[in-house]
Design a protein around this motif. Structure first.
Motif, PDB file in Angstrom:
ATOM      1  N   VAL A  15       0.853  -1.185   0.000  1.00  0.00           N
ATOM      2  CA  VAL A  15       0.000   0.000   0.000  1.00  0.00           C
ATOM      3  C   VAL A  15       0.889   1.236   0.000  1.00  0.00           C
ATOM      4  CG1 VAL A  15      -1.753   1.304   1.263  1.00  0.00           C
ATOM      5  CG2 VAL A  15      -1.851  -1.198   1.217  1.00  0.00           C
ATOM      6  N   THR A  16       0.669   2.118  -0.955  1.00  0.00           N
ATOM      7  CA  THR A  16       1.477   3.340  -1.047  1.00  0.00           C
ATOM      8  C   THR A  16       0.690   4.597  -0.694  1.00  0.00           C
ATOM      9  OG1 THR A  16       0.991   3.505  -3.417  1.00  0.00           O
ATOM     10  CG2 THR A  16       3.025   2.357  -2.771  1.00  0.00           C
ATOM     11  N   GLY A  17      -0.634   4.492  -0.628  1.00  0.00           N
ATOM     12  CA  GLY A  17      -1.417   5.667  -0.292  1.00  0.00           C
ATOM     13  C   GLY A  17      -2.850   5.316   0.024  1.00  0.00           C
ATOM     14  N   VAL A  18      -3.450   6.103   0.916  1.00  0.00           N
ATOM     15  CA  VAL A  18      -4.858   5.948   1.269  1.00  0.00           C
ATOM     16  C   VAL A  18      -5.524   7.304   1.087  1.00  0.00           C
ATOM     17  CG1 VAL A  18      -6.529   5.319   3.050  1.00  0.00           C
ATOM     18  CG2 VAL A  18      -4.300   4.158   2.962  1.00  0.00           C
ATOM     19  N   ASP A  19      -6.413   7.403   0.093  1.00  0.00           N
ATOM     20  CA  ASP A  19      -7.133   8.646  -0.170  1.00  0.00           C
ATOM     21  C   ASP A  19      -8.528   8.514   0.443  1.00  0.00           C
ATOM     22  OD1 ASP A  19      -8.587  10.808  -1.199  1.00  0.00           O
ATOM     23  OD2 ASP A  19      -7.443  10.817  -3.071  1.00  0.00           O
ATOM     24  N   ARG A  20      -8.677   9.103   1.614  1.00  0.00           N
ATOM     25  CA  ARG A  20      -9.936   8.939   2.342  1.00  0.00           C
ATOM     26  C   ARG A  20     -11.066   9.735   1.710  1.00  0.00           C
ATOM     27  NH1 ARG A  20      -7.408  10.740   7.714  1.00  0.00           N
ATOM     28  NH2 ARG A  20      -9.584  11.223   8.232  1.00  0.00           N
ATOM     29  N   GLU A  21     -10.755  10.777   0.970  1.00  0.00           N
ATOM     30  CA  GLU A  21     -11.794  11.568   0.330  1.00  0.00           C
ATOM     31  C   GLU A  21     -12.447  10.801  -0.819  1.00  0.00           C
ATOM     32  OE1 GLU A  21     -12.399  15.938  -1.838  1.00  0.00           O
ATOM     33  OE2 GLU A  21     -10.570  15.491  -0.703  1.00  0.00           O
ATOM     34  N   SER A  22     -11.587  10.168  -1.649  1.00  0.00           N
ATOM     35  CA  SER A  22     -12.128   9.393  -2.775  1.00  0.00           C
ATOM     36  C   SER A  22     -12.380   7.934  -2.411  1.00  0.00           C
ATOM     37  CB  SER A  22     -11.167   9.461  -3.967  1.00  0.00           C
ATOM     38  OG  SER A  22      -9.935   8.819  -3.651  1.00  0.00           O
ATOM     39  N   ARG A  23     -11.991   7.565  -1.198  1.00  0.00           N
ATOM     40  CA  ARG A  23     -12.109   6.198  -0.702  1.00  0.00           C
ATOM     41  C   ARG A  23     -11.428   5.203  -1.640  1.00  0.00           C
ATOM     42  NH1 ARG A  23     -17.576   7.583   0.392  1.00  0.00           N
ATOM     43  NH2 ARG A  23     -18.394   5.904  -0.915  1.00  0.00           N
ATOM     44  N   THR A  24     -10.145   5.471  -1.875  1.00  0.00           N
ATOM     45  CA  THR A  24      -9.339   4.586  -2.708  1.00  0.00           C
ATOM     46  C   THR A  24      -8.009   4.299  -2.027  1.00  0.00           C
ATOM     47  OG1 THR A  24      -8.404   6.472  -3.926  1.00  0.00           O
ATOM     48  CG2 THR A  24     -10.344   5.405  -4.870  1.00  0.00           C
ATOM     49  N   VAL A  25      -7.455   3.147  -2.353  1.00  0.00           N
ATOM     50  CA  VAL A  25      -6.149   2.722  -1.841  1.00  0.00           C
ATOM     51  C   VAL A  25      -5.240   2.467  -3.028  1.00  0.00           C
ATOM     52  CG1 VAL A  25      -4.911   0.895  -0.618  1.00  0.00           C
ATOM     53  CG2 VAL A  25      -7.090   1.743   0.282  1.00  0.00           C
ATOM     54  N   SER A  26      -4.066   3.080  -3.010  1.00  0.00           N
ATOM     55  CA  SER A  26      -3.104   2.905  -4.100  1.00  0.00           C
ATOM     56  C   SER A  26      -2.079   1.850  -3.732  1.00  0.00           C
ATOM     57  CB  SER A  26      -2.391   4.232  -4.389  1.00  0.00           C
ATOM     58  OG  SER A  26      -3.318   5.234  -4.756  1.00  0.00           O
ATOM     59  N   LEU A  27      -1.726   1.015  -4.717  1.00  0.00           N
ATOM     60  CA  LEU A  27      -0.719  -0.027  -4.511  1.00  0.00           C
ATOM     61  C   LEU A  27       0.523   0.283  -5.334  1.00  0.00           C
ATOM     62  CD1 LEU A  27      -2.935  -3.248  -4.665  1.00  0.00           C
ATOM     63  CD2 LEU A  27      -2.358  -1.829  -2.680  1.00  0.00           C
ATOM     64  N   ALA A  28       1.646  -0.314  -4.920  1.00  0.00           N
ATOM     65  CA  ALA A  28       2.924  -0.044  -5.580  1.00  0.00           C
ATOM     66  C   ALA A  28       2.934  -0.510  -7.028  1.00  0.00           C
ATOM     67  CB  ALA A  28       4.064  -0.704  -4.802  1.00  0.00           C
ATOM     68  N   ASP A  29       2.112  -1.499  -7.348  1.00  0.00           N
ATOM     69  CA  ASP A  29       2.089  -2.003  -8.731  1.00  0.00           C
ATOM     70  C   ASP A  29       1.244  -1.127  -9.655  1.00  0.00           C
ATOM     71  OD1 ASP A  29      -0.505  -2.596  -8.003  1.00  0.00           O
ATOM     72  OD2 ASP A  29      -0.270  -4.767  -8.117  1.00  0.00           O
ATOM     73  N   GLY A  30       0.699  -0.031  -9.120  1.00  0.00           N
ATOM     74  CA  GLY A  30      -0.091   0.880  -9.934  1.00  0.00           C
ATOM     75  C   GLY A  30      -1.589   0.677  -9.840  1.00  0.00           C
ATOM     76  N   ASP A  31      -2.019  -0.422  -9.238  1.00  0.00           N
ATOM     77  CA  ASP A  31      -3.450  -0.673  -9.107  1.00  0.00           C
ATOM     78  C   ASP A  31      -4.069   0.223  -8.033  1.00  0.00           C
ATOM     79  OD1 ASP A  31      -3.364  -2.539 -11.057  1.00  0.00           O
ATOM     80  OD2 ASP A  31      -3.666  -4.277  -9.754  1.00  0.00           O
ATOM     81  N   THR A  32      -5.359   0.427  -8.163  1.00  0.00           N
ATOM     82  CA  THR A  32      -6.117   1.200  -7.179  1.00  0.00           C
ATOM     83  C   THR A  32      -7.322   0.378  -6.736  1.00  0.00           C
ATOM     84  OG1 THR A  32      -5.467   3.306  -8.182  1.00  0.00           O
ATOM     85  CG2 THR A  32      -7.388   3.331  -6.747  1.00  0.00           C
ATOM     86  N   LEU A  33      -7.539   0.325  -5.434  1.00  0.00           N
ATOM     87  CA  LEU A  33      -8.666  -0.410  -4.876  1.00  0.00           C
ATOM     88  C   LEU A  33      -9.673   0.572  -4.293  1.00  0.00           C
ATOM     89  CD1 LEU A  33      -6.714  -3.206  -2.939  1.00  0.00           C
ATOM     90  CD2 LEU A  33      -7.539  -3.262  -5.296  1.00  0.00           C
ATOM     91  N   ASP A  34     -10.938   0.389  -4.609  1.00  0.00           N
ATOM     92  CA  ASP A  34     -11.996   1.215  -4.037  1.00  0.00           C
ATOM     93  C   ASP A  34     -12.529   0.552  -2.767  1.00  0.00           C
ATOM     94  OD1 ASP A  34     -11.892   3.008  -6.224  1.00  0.00           O
ATOM     95  OD2 ASP A  34     -13.160   1.655  -7.401  1.00  0.00           O
ATOM     96  N   TYR A  35     -13.040   1.372  -1.867  1.00  0.00           N
ATOM     97  CA  TYR A  35     -13.646   0.794  -0.677  1.00  0.00           C
ATOM     98  C   TYR A  35     -14.860   1.599  -0.223  1.00  0.00           C
ATOM     99  CZ  TYR A  35     -11.273   4.356   2.297  1.00  0.00           C
ATOM    100  OH  TYR A  35     -10.842   5.523   2.888  1.00  0.00           O
ATOM    101  N   ASP A  36     -15.761   0.883   0.425  1.00  0.00           N
ATOM    102  CA  ASP A  36     -16.864   1.536   1.126  1.00  0.00           C
ATOM    103  C   ASP A  36     -16.480   1.764   2.586  1.00  0.00           C
ATOM    104  OD1 ASP A  36     -19.048   1.621  -0.942  1.00  0.00           O
ATOM    105  OD2 ASP A  36     -18.606  -0.534  -0.958  1.00  0.00           O
ATOM    106  N   TYR A  37     -15.752   0.769   3.144  1.00  0.00           N
ATOM    107  CA  TYR A  37     -15.217   0.896   4.495  1.00  0.00           C
ATOM    108  C   TYR A  37     -13.809   0.313   4.503  1.00  0.00           C
ATOM    109  CZ  TYR A  37     -19.914   2.103   5.852  1.00  0.00           C
ATOM    110  OH  TYR A  37     -21.117   2.736   5.941  1.00  0.00           O
TER     111      TYR A  37
END
Length: 397
Positions: A75-97
């Motif tokens: 995990v390289t970043g957590v954007d709480r405003e957009s509710r997304t998590v960035s990974l080192a491989d370039g992928d982005t994961l969305d979350y509700d919680y």
């Protein structure tokens, strides 16, 4: 509904296991971890002396999880405003919680030269590196110098006398005795506070210091490291310590994905309405207004409140959310000092075989509760002597 748990350490794994049982069947649950294995961190120091411990204290998360999906990635970043998590491989994961349980990283406090020249103890590879470095010191100093016709002395310095620093110093002291180089390889433990195990009860500190002294560890308190180069450590009073190996356990900082910060959360463990956090990733002030120590014990115990509040928020359908408040109560403290140990339960301090047995029992129970009985028995086997006690115990199980 997508629920993410970030980090497969004590806090993250315990929360995930609880959420597996409590989230609605329609929810997806994903545990994101950079290694794909759960590390029993409080036993990591053992792997410095005995590499075989690696197999027992590193548990593949896939063996433990039931319902949750495992996503291996940093995990390289957590954007709480957009509710997304960035990974080192370039992928982005969305979350509700999301539950942030990324743990902490070693803090070097910008002390010149320390990060460049010292080895931390946070990962399995660190334990292996500390062992290799120590073996090199033994090879160089653990014999008589035929040229100078005198026995040289090597110096191994451990910076920071918290729980981790005390435990690694104890392991190195035992290694020196096992290799019969205790007279030629010195273990020095530095601490900027005036006592070892700062922040813990006085009785616990005293017993820990006595055990370190018994292991012939040279403990130097009130010694703040101000600089280091490839051969010398400088402390605040200007004194210089020549060293041959330098291990640093002097503190923690936030995970890089959190910008190196450890944000504060209160007793509900909530960063915002959809993001919760616990463990070393944050600074927790509990429902009584008390700061909670960064420890495995606290991380595991906070997981119940975190899981309960995630489920409450996720099933509220936009209505009122009745969040639980966590009250921290310490069950006691445990620390290894070489082959010895110190345990404090209430006002009672235990040492020796009783403390060792208690520490082993805690670790074994933790592993067994998390679906890894094989690893629990492996740790038990290593903790017992070669007199056949393990075989006798198995007969009674």
């Amino acid at each position: 509904m997508d629920v993410l748990v970030l980090g497969g350490g004590y806090a993250g794994l315990t929360v995930t296991r609880k959420l597996e049982r409590r989230l609605p069947a329609s929810a997806t649950l994903t545990l994101v971890d950079d290694t794909g294995s759960h590390l029993v961190q409080h036993e990591l120091h053992r792997a410095v002396r005995d590499p075989d411990y690696v197999d027992e204290i590193s548990v593949p998360l896939a063996e433990i999880l039931d319902r949750a999906a495992l996503r291996e990635g940093e995990v390289t970043g957590v954007d709480r405003e957009s509710r997304t998590v960035s990974l080192a491989d370039g992928d982005t994961l969305d979350y509700d919680y999301c539950v942030v349980a990324l743990g902490a990283e070693t803090a070097f406090y910008d002390v010149p030269g320390v990060e460049a020249h010292a080895t931390p103890l946070k990962r399995l590879e660190h334990a292996a590196e500390i062992r290799r470095e120590f073996e090199a010191v033994v090879d160089e100093f653990g014999h008589e110098d035929p040229v100078a016709n005198t026995e040289r002395t090597g110096t191994v310095v451990v910076g920071g006398a918290g729980l981790s620093g005390v435990q690694v110093a104890g392991e190195l002291a035992v290694m020196a005795r096992e290799r019969e180089v205790a007279e030629s390889v010195e273990i020095v433990l530095l601490e900027q506070e005036e006592t070892v195990a700062p922040g813990f009860p006085e009785q616990f500190q005293t017993a820990t210091r006595e055990r370190l002294d018994a292991q012939n560890v040279d403990v130097r308190t009130g010694a703040t490291v101000t600089a280091a180069d490839e051969a010398t450590i400088t402390v605040a009073d200007g004194a210089a310590i020549d060293y041959d190996q330098f291990v640093w356990t002097g503190g923690i900082r936030g995970n890089g994905a959190m910008g190196g910060e450890r944000p504060q959360v209160r007793g509900d463990l909530r960063l915002d309405e959809r993001t919760f956090a616990l463990g070393d990733a944050v600074r927790i002030v509990d429902a009584d207004g008390e700061p909670v120590p960064a420890s495995a014990s606290a991380a595991v115990r906070a997981a119940e409140t975190a899981a309960r509040n995630v489920v409450a928020a996720a099933t509220a359908d936009g209505g009122f959310v009745d969040l639980a408040q966590w009250h921290w109560e310490s069950p006691g403290w445990l620390i290894s000092v070489g082959d010895d140990a110190v345990a404090q339960i209430g006002p009672t301090v235990l040492t020796g075989s009783t403390a060792n047995a208690l520490k082993s029992a805690v670790g074994i129970t933790y592993l067994a509760e998390h679906g890894s009985l094989r690893h629990a028995l492996g740790v038990l086997r290593k903790e017992m002597d070669d007199t056949g006690e393990f075989g006798e115990l198995l007969k009674r199980l």
